[in-house]
Scaffold this active site. Structure first.
Site, PDB file in Angstrom:
ATOM      1  CD1 TRP A 139      -0.811   2.268   2.322  1.00 34.18           C
ATOM      2  CD2 TRP A 139      -2.720   1.935   1.388  1.00 34.18           C
ATOM      3  NE1 TRP A 139      -1.786   3.431   2.442  1.00 34.18           N
ATOM      4  CE2 TRP A 139      -2.929   3.133   1.795  1.00 34.18           C
ATOM      5  CE3 TRP A 139      -4.026   1.274   0.729  1.00 34.18           C
ATOM      6  CZ2 TRP A 139      -3.888   3.971   1.771  1.00 34.18           C
ATOM      7  CZ3 TRP A 139      -5.084   2.212   0.398  1.00 34.18           C
ATOM      8  CH2 TRP A 139      -5.285   3.177   1.194  1.00 34.18           C
ATOM      9  CG  MET A 140       1.990   5.304  -2.527  1.00 34.71           C
ATOM     10  SD  MET A 140       2.352   5.400  -4.207  1.00 34.71           S
ATOM     11  CE  MET A 140       4.124   5.002  -4.208  1.00 34.71           C
ATOM     12  CG  ASP A 147      -0.269  11.305   2.926  1.00 36.73           C
ATOM     13  OD1 ASP A 147      -1.259  10.829   2.297  1.00 36.73           O
ATOM     14  OD2 ASP A 147      -0.416  11.794   4.157  1.00 36.73           O
ATOM     15  CB  SER A 196       2.972  12.504   6.295  1.00 37.77           C
ATOM     16  OG  SER A 196       2.262  11.512   5.538  1.00 37.77           O
ATOM     17  NE  ARG A 252      -3.243  13.636  10.664  1.00 34.90           N
ATOM     18  CZ  ARG A 252      -4.156  13.770  11.302  1.00 34.90           C
ATOM     19  NH1 ARG A 252      -3.910  13.762  12.708  1.00 34.90           N
ATOM     20  NH2 ARG A 252      -5.345  13.875  10.843  1.00 34.90           N
ATOM     21  CG  ASP A 253       0.832  15.113   8.041  1.00 32.48           C
ATOM     22  OD1 ASP A 253       1.323  13.758   8.367  1.00 32.48           O
ATOM     23  OD2 ASP A 253      -0.486  15.354   7.740  1.00 32.48           O
TER      24      ASP A 253
END
Length: 502
Positions: free
Chosen positions: A36-37, A39, A99, A167-168
């Site tokens: 699975w992929m 961001d 991410s 996040r991110d």
């Protein structure tokens, strides 16, 4: 030192990739090595190559425990997979490496900054994700997690900010050599905001301010921020969740938005001047940019939609692909996106038609395929008699088709995949208001096996959509209600050995 969890993932992806070597993939869009992929992460230029990491669950083709996958490219079209870069293998990220971004340190090492996830049991027995920011440093292949992780945690949040939606991180370097970082967050009312942090060395961080706040405008939680200078302006890209539609500009669900304005680096004040959707199609999210060595600002996104991404069969060996990388600019206050110039290098077999005037349905000799770059220039024969509708239908046979249609009187373009082979009641259509002059409009349509990206009027709008139609459906037809005059140029896109050997 590589953990056993990461070592196992690397062995699994290497072995499984060989077993599934004959699997059909996108030809020049990056897809996941196995599993699975989602961001894009750490989009960067390091040691003479573009590096793209990505959210990754190697063990099956559905979302799961998050790792970082890794690939490199010289031209953003031909990719070589590298071993997985990060695994959830420490106490602070054991429930996922979410991410983040990458930057080159003064000593030449590459620093990755990512969100570590640790599940916390609540009094009612439910669980919530505590999210912290962590770093790892490496040489472009192997990365060692910082001993003082996490570098940002609940104690570094402003009052009222959520520790569960934090996040991110996206790092950027300032003119004085120090680093800034924007991070997605929401307040106690679940309203999105972007937090700004600063660091002199990339390791020690301090909170500066709330750079931008939603105030109930665009969805709820704001994810995946990016913050950069472009053509004399400052751009903030965000991916809001749970949006409501606003005319044809924003759509239901999760989307990606850019804010264009002015930024004072001394005071860290961002003054928003214009806000717009980044992609008006069905499948585009979590965009991230890189500054190329030649000065271009290049953006890539996850070409998928959270509301439709779990319809795939568990037997499928891979799921998820990135968008075509896009060159960004600002024109008349709007974000403009064009396919990277490197795409021209894989153009083959030109077919060209000029001044084709027609009504009803036509097909043109040599205009077909599922890996093509096709540009259409449309106009009416007279200003007094403008055609009512135009459509191009592709990935087509007697059973299937996907279409792009344009109605000049309403000035609306629509992508429609309801006949692409889906058996589920998922999102099939999206529309955008576009600019046209008496029916005159330019469309650049790029197909790559399982996707279409439509660039309108040299990138004023873009509509990206995935399709999973049988590849035998490769016909293209044109429809006009009223007289249309059309110029067409089509190239096959042939990228030899797209996925290189490790």
């Amino acid at each position: 030192m590589i953990s056993q969890i990461l070592r196992d993932a690397r062995k699994y992806e290497e072995t499984t990739e060989k077993i599934n070597s004959d699997t059909i993939r996108p030809a020049f869009h990056l897809s996941t090595r196995v599993g699975w992929m989602n961001d894009p992460n750490g989009f960067s230029f390091y040691k003479g190559e573009y590096h793209l990491f990505y959210q990754y669950h190697p063990y099956n083709s559905h979302w799961g425990l998050m790792y970082w996958g890794h690939a490199v490219s010289k031209d953003l079209l031909h990719w070589t997979y590298l071993p997985a870069a990060l695994a959830p293998d420490t106490a602070y990220d054991r429930d996922g490496c979410f991410s983040g971004s990458a930057v080159t340190l003064p000593d030449g090492r590459q620093l990755l900054m990512y969100t570590g996830v640790l599940k916390e049991t609540q009094p009612d027995g439910s669980t919530c994700d505590i999210q912290t920011q962590c770093i790892a440093v490496g040489d472009g292949i192997d990365y060692e997690k910082y001993l003082k992780n996490p570098v940002l945690s609940e104690k570094d949040l402003p009052e009222g900010a959520s520790k569960y939606d934090f996040r991110d991180p996206k790092i950027f370097q300032k003119s004085d050599g120090s680093f800034g970082c924007v991070i997605g967050n929401c307040d106690s009312k679940k309203d999105g905001q972007i937090l700004l942090y600063n660091s002199l060395d990339g390791f020690n961080w301090r909170f500066d301010k709330i750079l931008e706040a939603n105030k109930g405008r665009l969805g709820k939680m704001w994810e995946c921020p990016d913050f950069f200078t472009l053509d004399g302006k400052q751009v903030l890209i965000i991916s809001p969740q749970d949006m409501m539609p606003q005319g044809f500009e924003y759509h239901n669900g999760n989307g990606t938005v850019c804010m264009i304005g002015e930024y004072d680096e001394e005071t860290n004040i961002f003054q928003e001047e214009h806000t717009q959707t980044v992609d008006y199609g069905i499948d585009f999210y979590a965009a991230q940019t890189v500054l190329a060595p030649d000065g271009r600002r290049i953006m890539i996104g996850w070409m998928q939609n959270w509301d439709t991404c779990n319809m795939n069969s568990s037997e499928q060996p891979w799921f998820g692909q990135m968008s075509l990388p896009r060159e960004l600019s600002i024109k008349n206050g709007r974000l403009i996106q064009k396919p990277i110039k490197e795409l021209d290098n894989i153009h083959k077999n030109e077919v060209r038609y000029e001044n084709i005037t027609f009504t009803d349905i036509i097909k043109l000799e040599g205009i077909k395929g599922r890996k093509i770059d096709m540009e259409l220039n449309l106009q009416s024969n007279s200003e007094q008699n403008i055609y009512r509708k135009f459509a191009v239908r592709f990935a087509q046979n007697d059973t299937y088709q996907t279409s792009i249609s344009f109605r000049p009187y309403e000035s609306i373009i629509k992508v429609d995949r309801k006949f692409s082979g889906s058996r589920r009641a998922i999102i099939h259509q999206r529309r955008s208001l576009v600019r046209n002059e008496n029916g005159k409009i330019k469309l650049r349509i790029i197909l790559d096996n399982f996707s279409v990206e439509v660039f309108v009027n040299d990138g004023e709008q873009v509509l990206s959509t995935t399709i999973y139609t049988d590849l035998k459906a490769d016909h293209i037809s044109f429809f006009a209600d009223g007289l249309v005059t059309m110029d067409v140029v089509k190239y096959d896109l042939i990228a030899e050995d797209v996925y290189g050997e490790n």
